[in-house]
Design a protein around this motif. Structure first.
Motif, PDB file in Angstrom:
ATOM      1  N   PHE A  10      29.749 105.614   1.451  1.00 31.64           N
ATOM      2  CA  PHE A  10      29.150 104.284   1.685  1.00 31.64           C
ATOM      3  C   PHE A  10      30.060 103.184   1.177  1.00 31.64           C
ATOM      4  CE2 PHE A  10      26.449 100.749   0.324  1.00 31.64           C
ATOM      5  CZ  PHE A  10      25.801 100.456   1.511  1.00 31.64           C
ATOM      6  N   ARG A  14      32.360 100.065   6.407  1.00 30.25           N
ATOM      7  CA  ARG A  14      31.529 100.279   7.607  1.00 30.25           C
ATOM      8  C   ARG A  14      32.131 101.312   8.546  1.00 30.25           C
ATOM      9  NH1 ARG A  14      31.171  97.991  12.753  1.00 30.25           N
ATOM     10  NH2 ARG A  14      29.022  97.823  13.556  1.00 30.25           N
ATOM     11  N   CYS A  17      31.690 104.860   7.329  1.00 29.29           N
ATOM     12  CA  CYS A  17      30.298 105.312   7.458  1.00 29.29           C
ATOM     13  C   CYS A  17      29.964 105.683   8.903  1.00 29.29           C
ATOM     14  CB  CYS A  17      29.348 104.213   6.958  1.00 29.29           C
ATOM     15  SG  CYS A  17      29.379 103.971   5.176  1.00 29.29           S
TER      16      CYS A  17
END
Length: 484
Positions: A10, A14, A17
């Motif tokens: 995480f 972004r 992920c």
């Protein structure tokens, strides 16, 4: 995955992920497909695959009773009334026929006293009448082997004083056992699948003759030599027919894998044990110049055959559609639409066989099935996620499309490969009981003896009588009696 590892993903941003989620979704999809495939394999049984009924998973008592009730309800629905146990009205009886008087020993029985007043009957009125009851009893006479001693004497010539001993005829000198006894032993092992040790015990108990297991095997090998000529002639006769059913199953020799091939017609079955189960062995079985129709399943070893000279088995197709009907989503719909089409094909074929014998009518009844099946297969053939479970099956059928309908245009061709599969039943049981063979000579005896046994059964001939004639002719050097 630990919580620390999840937090690290995480915190990496972004893109990391998103990529992790995509990788995880791909792995989930892969495992989901694998799970569905394994579940589908676990659901397969004798109705949806080529597995024998003996390999079906065991059922609970409640399941068996539920299936029995469902079958009874379906039978009552078709019959329109409750069906009683036993032979149905119009059923032809199968009672034992009485033999003629010149073929039986007659024993007369008379009543001792009158059934009305009890007065005893004297010997005077006990004379045969025209009307009497008949009851015949079949019994075996005491069985014993007749032993004939052949003595070879020696004579001395008065001229040159040389001594000359007599020689036994070749048919006697070949074996210490006669043709009928040898034929009985080969019949017991080839037709009734009795082991060498079991035959030794039966010979002692039934015939009163002592045979070692080695003597039994020697008799089988001599019979194998006598069957060599009829076996080759049988192969030529089978391949001279306009249509031949071909199938194969496993075999073992000294624990090593082999293949038992069969080429079968309506009146004969030829067996051959080969080292491999492949296209080359199939070509060796029927030859590359065979111009008739080959009826078989859809195994890849037959894919090189011209679809216009093939007939694929519709029983296998029916099982495949049932298997797809047990699937999910589009696959289930595909199978459920295909099963009724196979039933229509079998219904039309049974009507042709047992009712009208009109080939034009058969083709007219099959025509709508062809149209509907073609549309079903073409709809399932494009590469798509929805068709991934049944696309290959549909495309394979489209490749051999002419081979689906050969039985509608050519006489003597059936829509199933049942004759070959029926012919293989006895050899398969023989293999399971004997665990195969132990030598090359054992393979030759097995394929020759099984060919003779199954062929005689198909022709309603006595295997014992045929073997007696064959061994006698072989010992004398006479032409052998044919199996065809």
């Amino acid at each position: 995955m630990e919580r620390v590892e999840a937090e690290a993903v995480f915190d990496s941003g972004r893109e990391a992920c998103v990529q992790f989620i995509l990788d995880l979704a791909a792995r989930v999809e892969q495992h989901d497909d694998r799970l569905k495939r394994l579940e589908e394999q676990a659901r397969q049984d004798s109705r949806t695959s080529s597995k024998p009924p003996s390999m079906d998973p065991p059922k609970s008592r409640a399941q068996r009773r539920a299936e029995a009730r469902a079958r009874a309800k379906e039978l009552m629905r078709r019959e329109g009334e409750q069906r009683k146990a036993g032979g149905q009205p119009g059923h032809r009886g199968a009672g034992r026929e009485l033999k003629a008087e010149d073929q039986v020993e007659i024993v007369d029985h008379y009543p001792d006293a009158c059934g009305g007043c009890g007065r005893e009957f004297t010997d005077q009125p006990r004379r045969p009448k025209r009307r009497f009851g008949r009851h015949q009893v079949c019994e075996l006479p005491p069985i014993s082997v007749i032993t004939v001693e052949h003595r070879t004497h020696q004579l001395r010539c008065r001229g040159c004083l040389a001594r000359t001993s007599a020689r036994l005829p070749e048919e006697i000198d070949a074996s210490p056992f006669g043709p009928r006894l040898q034929s009985a032993i080969v019949t017991l092992t080839a037709r009734h699948r009795i082991s060498r040790r079991g035959i030794s015990e039966l010979a002692r108990d039934l015939f009163g003759v002592t045979l070692s297991t080695g003597a039994v095997d020697a008799i089988c090998q001599r019979a194998s030599d006598a069957l060599a000529g009829p076996h080759l002639q049988l192969q030529d006769s089978v391949l001279d027919q306009g249509a031949v059913h071909v199938d194969e199953t496993g075999w073992r020799t000294r624990g090593e894998g082999r293949a038992l091939w069969t080429a079968t017609t309506a009146a004969a079955a030829f067996f051959q044990i080969a080292e491999h189960c492949n296209r080359e062995q199939f070509n060796a079985l029927i030859g590359t110049s065979y111009s008739g129709i080959v009826v078989s399943d859809r195994w890849n070893g037959y894919s090189h055959l011209d679809p216009n000279q093939r007939q694929v088995c519709w029983s296998h197709l029916q099982r495949d559609f049932r298997r797809h009907a047990d699937g999910l989503a589009e696959q289930k719909t595909f199978g459920e639409q295909g099963v009724p089409l196979t039933k229509q094909v079998f219904a039309a074929w049974r009507a042709y066989q047992h009712e009208h014998h009109d080939r034009d009518r058969l083709q007219a009844e099959i025509g709508p099935v062809q149209t509907e099946l073609r549309a079903l297969l073409e709809a399932a053939s494009p590469k798509s996620r929805r068709t991934r479970w049944h696309r290959q099956f549909a495309n394979n059928l489209l490749k051999v499309w002419p081979a689906l309908w050969t039985f509608t245009t050519i006489d003597g061709v059936e829509p199933t490969n049942n004759p070959a599969e029926r012919a293989l039943r006895s050899p398969v049981i023989h293999r399971k009981l004997s665990l195969g063979t132990q030598s090359d000579d054992g393979e030759r005896f097995a394929e020759r003896a099984l060919s003779a046994a199954v062929t005689c059964r198909m022709q309603h001939r006595s295997l014992f009588t045929y073997l007696s004639e064959l061994i006698t002719a072989h010992n004398r050097g006479d032409p052998f009696p044919a199996l065809t």
